[in-house]
Design a protein around this motif. Structure first.
Motif, PDB file in Angstrom:
ATOM      1  N   ASP A 640     -33.300 -26.957 -14.799  1.00 52.27           N
ATOM      2  CA  ASP A 640     -34.461 -26.086 -14.643  1.00 52.27           C
ATOM      3  C   ASP A 640     -34.265 -25.226 -13.402  1.00 52.27           C
ATOM      4  O   ASP A 640     -33.315 -25.411 -12.639  1.00 52.27           O
ATOM      5  CB  ASP A 640     -35.742 -26.914 -14.570  1.00 52.27           C
ATOM      6  CG  ASP A 640     -35.771 -27.856 -13.363  1.00 52.27           C
ATOM      7  OD1 ASP A 640     -34.948 -27.673 -12.443  1.00 52.27           O
ATOM      8  OD2 ASP A 640     -36.605 -28.774 -13.323  1.00 52.27           O
ATOM      9  N   VAL A 647     -32.281 -29.752 -18.703  1.00 51.57           N
ATOM     10  CA  VAL A 647     -33.109 -29.188 -19.772  1.00 51.57           C
ATOM     11  C   VAL A 647     -32.192 -28.633 -20.849  1.00 51.57           C
ATOM     12  O   VAL A 647     -30.972 -28.651 -20.713  1.00 51.57           O
ATOM     13  CB  VAL A 647     -34.026 -28.066 -19.234  1.00 51.57           C
ATOM     14  CG1 VAL A 647     -35.028 -28.595 -18.210  1.00 51.57           C
ATOM     15  CG2 VAL A 647     -33.198 -26.943 -18.610  1.00 51.57           C
ATOM     16  N   ASN A 648     -32.846 -28.125 -21.903  1.00 56.39           N
ATOM     17  CA  ASN A 648     -32.108 -27.374 -22.919  1.00 56.39           C
ATOM     18  C   ASN A 648     -33.026 -26.308 -23.492  1.00 56.39           C
ATOM     19  O   ASN A 648     -34.213 -26.238 -23.152  1.00 56.39           O
ATOM     20  CB  ASN A 648     -31.557 -28.311 -24.007  1.00 56.39           C
ATOM     21  CG  ASN A 648     -32.653 -29.158 -24.633  1.00 56.39           C
ATOM     22  OD1 ASN A 648     -33.666 -28.630 -25.109  1.00 56.39           O
ATOM     23  ND2 ASN A 648     -32.438 -30.484 -24.614  1.00 56.39           N
ATOM     24  N   CYS A 651     -36.586 -27.012 -24.964  1.00 54.72           N
ATOM     25  CA  CYS A 651     -37.755 -27.437 -24.191  1.00 54.72           C
ATOM     26  C   CYS A 651     -38.014 -26.574 -22.970  1.00 54.72           C
ATOM     27  O   CYS A 651     -38.937 -26.839 -22.199  1.00 54.72           O
ATOM     28  CB  CYS A 651     -37.596 -28.894 -23.758  1.00 54.72           C
ATOM     29  SG  CYS A 651     -36.191 -29.150 -22.657  1.00 54.72           S
ATOM     30  N   GLU A 652     -37.195 -25.562 -22.764  1.00 53.06           N
ATOM     31  CA  GLU A 652     -37.352 -24.735 -21.568  1.00 53.06           C
ATOM     32  C   GLU A 652     -37.007 -23.293 -21.921  1.00 53.06           C
ATOM     33  O   GLU A 652     -36.080 -23.035 -22.713  1.00 53.06           O
ATOM     34  CB  GLU A 652     -36.429 -25.234 -20.461  1.00 53.06           C
ATOM     35  CG  GLU A 652     -36.643 -24.605 -19.100  1.00 53.06           C
ATOM     36  CD  GLU A 652     -37.872 -25.170 -18.389  1.00 53.06           C
ATOM     37  OE1 GLU A 652     -38.338 -24.547 -17.427  1.00 53.06           O
ATOM     38  OE2 GLU A 652     -38.345 -26.265 -18.781  1.00 53.06           O
ATOM     39  N   CYS A 690     -37.416 -33.155 -22.971  1.00 49.14           N
ATOM     40  CA  CYS A 690     -36.116 -32.509 -23.165  1.00 49.14           C
ATOM     41  C   CYS A 690     -35.001 -33.475 -23.526  1.00 49.14           C
ATOM     42  O   CYS A 690     -33.841 -33.083 -23.619  1.00 49.14           O
ATOM     43  CB  CYS A 690     -35.725 -31.743 -21.901  1.00 49.14           C
ATOM     44  SG  CYS A 690     -36.700 -30.259 -21.603  1.00 49.14           S
TER      45      CYS A 690
END
Length: 782
Positions: A640, A647-648, A651-652, A690
């Motif tokens: 993030d 993260v990936n 989800c972000e 995530c």
């Protein structure tokens, strides 16, 4: 020819008789005058005596002298045969005087023999002194004068005359009675020995001293009267004492002398041993033995080689111990477990092939290969360690894993090319234990290998970046022998110069003994490439070091194979090795063979070929090293924007995602690595929501609860039954690493089940898969 024919026609019978007599006369003298066995005599490089062995007939009889020293020659001529250079084998005047005196006394009271006749008598084993025997000696003496020069006859006499007891010949007599070489004798000493063959029984210590002294002084007076010596020399000579007790022959190279005798029995051998260094090494070995025997360690060996000539400089086959402790065993050539001494050669060949880079991380984790479970000496694990550090610390597990990766059969073939005498069985016979002391080798062969590596680097420059075909030649102990290194070729038959240099350079970083820790701070210190080894059961301690000029090898242990606590290469053998290096001329370090290396960007953390994402530094590697494996441990991780969580894109938002490089080791490797490397960073956790699919993939079959209490039962035989722990994994190809109270137990594949017998109390069972997923259970055993 016509004259001879006419003579034959006129006097055929006389001619035939005379011819027969001439033929008999010609062949009357044996081709070999003396066939007596002789001592094996070994001299140092400066021709001083190192030692000798008694002849097979029990006599101390040295091989024939090369020359007769001037002083002894004058003494023996004046005492035995003043007209030696004037007669032709016999002296009619002396014979006439002897005949008259013997007839008058009605017994033999005087001999009229010349030195030539005495040589004949000595060769005929001093047969009974009769007139007929005298006549035969006279005839043979004239024949001897035809065959040899006067100087050779004199040498024969000096070499075979008796000098009391079982001492035969001038050279042995000089050592026995004065502890000197014949050319070092004084006039008084030469005169004493000159009168002995005439009456050898006079030399016995404490007996006949006055009679011997009178004979000696009469001879000295004759030398003075003949103006051979001056008045001062005469006055000083007659004041010299007679020898009182026999001298012992030098004994600080006894095992070397015995080894020489195996190939050169009965000969005089001019060796390459440097006497002053041999003596100093002997004293160092003796001092070291006094320390070691306090731990009931009674044997050792030291070998020093000159790298450039491949000659033996010093040779100590054993400590000055007792017969009870195998003092006669020559530990320079005796086969012993190699311990860790073969590790540098595996490292070198892996460098050469490009399968390893000098600082490349190698795994140091609990390992079981086909039932073989190697252990490090300190029973600890590093997780991952640079290969050069694994070598200098002599770690066992990385060495075994490297051997498996390189190929056991291939390494066995490399050793076969080095011609190590006692490593003569197949690769299957030794198995992976080959690299940890499963084979045997001698100190001689191991020093030969180190000298070959040092010579490879030295010669790479002297033969213009090429190689000798016989670089790993057997060392020589013969002074006049020139070691044949073979032809010069573009390719090596053994190891290339780059790999040899990088290996030797790595070995300079081995931690020296506590007594030598500050060596780098002294101007007089020198870089030494060295390796230790300790065999299983502390039976053998090795330390072998090399510079550009010398190789020094040391073995310490008990010749009967008894192991002792605290016998290690570092503690028991290396202090003596460094002491020997201290007495040798200092050596400059090798010239680096840049022409046989390449400069490449290497990952500063993993030691592999650097990827663009790796922090890197430029290092020298072998030419094949440029094809080595790129770094497998640096990966890009999506974080993030605060770089707190992984993260990936599921989800972000993409604009909030940043890529960051991480150094990530496999779970089991990382588990041990982070214990020794506190700066190692674990991957951050995933942000809530995530976690990718498959993240939580481990599930215990037993025990199912996080905290469980169990009781261990006993079987019909009274032994405690184990508890069976089972789990499943979503990935059938996954590997599971099991831990009991932070101690690694086992790795399982496909079927994840282990049997444990934990002690009573509370225990933590932890499992980690090869992706880093982890689960724990608390087990309370009652």
């Amino acid at each position: 020819m016509k004259v001879l024919w006419n003579l034959f026609k006129k006097h055929p019978k006389k001619t035939i008789v005379i011819s027969i007599l001439l033929i008999v006369y010609y062949f009357s003298l044996p081709k070999q005058l003396f066939n007596d066995p002789t001592s094996t005599v070994v001299t140092a490089s400066n021709n001083e005596l190192l030692g000798a062995t008694i002849a097979s007939d029990g006599q101390w009889r040295f091989p024939e002298l090369d020359s007769v020293p001037y002083k002894f020659k004058q003494c023996i001529l004046q005492f035995e045969d003043a007209h030696f250079y004037k007669h032709f084998g016999f002296n009619p005047v002396s014979i006439g005087k002897a005949f008259l005196e013997n007839r008058k006394a009605n017994r033999i009271v005087r001999g009229g023999s010349t030195i030539t006749q005495q040589v004949i008598r000595l060769s005929r084993k001093n047969k009974q002194r009769t007139y007929f025997e005298k006549f035969k000696e006279l005839v043979l003496a004239t024949r001897l004068e035809f065959r040899y020069s006067k100087e050779r006859i004199l040498r024969l006499y000096a070499s075979h005359a008796p000098f009391g007891g079982n001492v035969v010949g001038l050279e042995m007599a000089a050592w026995r009675y004065y502890g000197l070489q014949p050319n070092q004798l004084s006039w008084a000493e030469s005169a004493t020995l000159a009168v002995l063959p005439n009456a050898p029984s006079l030399i016995y210590p404490g007996k006949n001293q006055e009679q011997l002294k009178k004979k000696r002084n009469r001879l000295l007076k004759k030398l003075y009267d003949k103006a051979i010596i001056d008045n001062l020399t005469y006055e000083l000579a007659i004041e010299e004492e007679l020898p009182q007790s026999p001298y012992k022959l030098p004994s600080f190279a006894s095992h070397f002398v015995q080894e020489v005798k195996k190939e050169h029995e009965g000969k005089k051998i001019h060796s390459s041993i440097q006497r002053n260094i041999q003596q100093q090494v002997y004293m160092l070995a003796k001092q070291h033995y006094e320390l070691m025997r306090q731990n009931e360690v009674h044997n050792l060996a030291v070998l020093v080689l000159d790298v450039h000539t491949r000659k033996v400089v010093a040779y100590i086959g054993n400590a000055p111990t007792t017969s009870k402790h195998q003092k006669d065993v020559n530990n320079v050539v005796a086969p012993r477990s190699t311990g860790s001494t073969l590790k540098p050669f595996l490292y070198a060949h892996m460098l050469e092939s490009g399968e390893l880079l000098p600082s490349q991380l190698v795994k140091d984790i609990p390992t079981e290969i086909a039932g073989y479970t190697p252990k490090n000496f300190d029973l600890s694990y590093d997780g991952a360690v640079p290969a050069n550090e694994a070598l200098t610390r002599s770690l066992n597990i990385p060495a075994v894993r490297m051997l498996q990766r390189y190929g056991l059969e291939k390494f066995r073939e490399n050793l076969r090319e080095y011609d190590i005498k006692h490593i003569n069985k197949s690769a299957d016979h030794y198995g992976l234990s080959l690299i940890l002391g499963g084979a045997e080798a001698s100190l001689w062969d191991l020093c030969k290998l180190f000298a070959g590596y040092a010579g490879t680097v030295n010669h790479f420059e002297t033969v213009k970046h090429r190689y000798y075909t016989k670089e790993f030649q057997n060392p020589s102990y013969l002074f006049d022998e020139v070691v044949n290194f073979g032809k010069v070729t573009a390719q090596t038959n053994y190891i290339d110069a780059g790999a040899a240099y990088l290996t030797l350079n790595a070995l300079t970083e081995v931690n020296r003994p506590l007594t030598d820790q500050a060596w780098k701070y002294y101007d007089s210190s020198q870089k030494i490439a060295w390796k230790t080894g300790t065999s299983f059961g502390n039976k053998d301690a090795w330390a072998i070091g090399a510079t550009a000029n010398y190789v020094v090898g040391v073995w310490v242990g008990n010749s009967d194979g008894e192991g002792r606590p605290d016998v290690t290469g570092v503690g028991s053998a290396s202090p003596l090795m460094f002491s020997v290096f201290d007495i040798l001329p200092k050596s400059e370090w090798f010239l680096e063979p840049y022409e046989d290396e390449e400069a490449v960007a290497v990952c500063s953390e993993s030691g592999y070929i650097a990827l663009p994402i790796c922090p890197s530094e430029t290092k020298q590697v072998t030419k094949n090293g440029v094809r080595a494996t790129p770094c497998p441990y640096h990966i890009e991780v999506l974080m993030d924007k605060n770089e707190t969580y992984r993260v990936n894109s599921n989800c972000e938002a993409i604009e909030n995602i940043t890529a960051k490089t991480y150094f990530v080791l496999p779970p089991l490797v990382a588990y041990y690595y982070k214990q020794r490397n506190p700066n190692y960073r674990k991957l951050p956790p995933f942000k809530n929501g995530c976690v990718p699919v498959g993240e939580n993939v481990i599930d215990f079959v037993f025990p199912t609860k996080y905290k469980s209490t169990i009781s261990l039962t006993k079987g019909t035989n009274g032994e405690v039954n184990p508890v069976i722990l089972k789990l499943t994994h979503a990935d059938p190809t996954a590997s599971i690493f099991w831990y009991l109270d932070d101690t690694f137990i086992k790795e399982t594949e496909e079927y994840h089940e282990i049997a444990l017998k934990p002690e009573i109390g509370e225990h933590i069972i932890a499992v980690i898969d090869n992706l880093g997923n982890e689960e724990k259970r608390v087990l309370i055993v009652e």
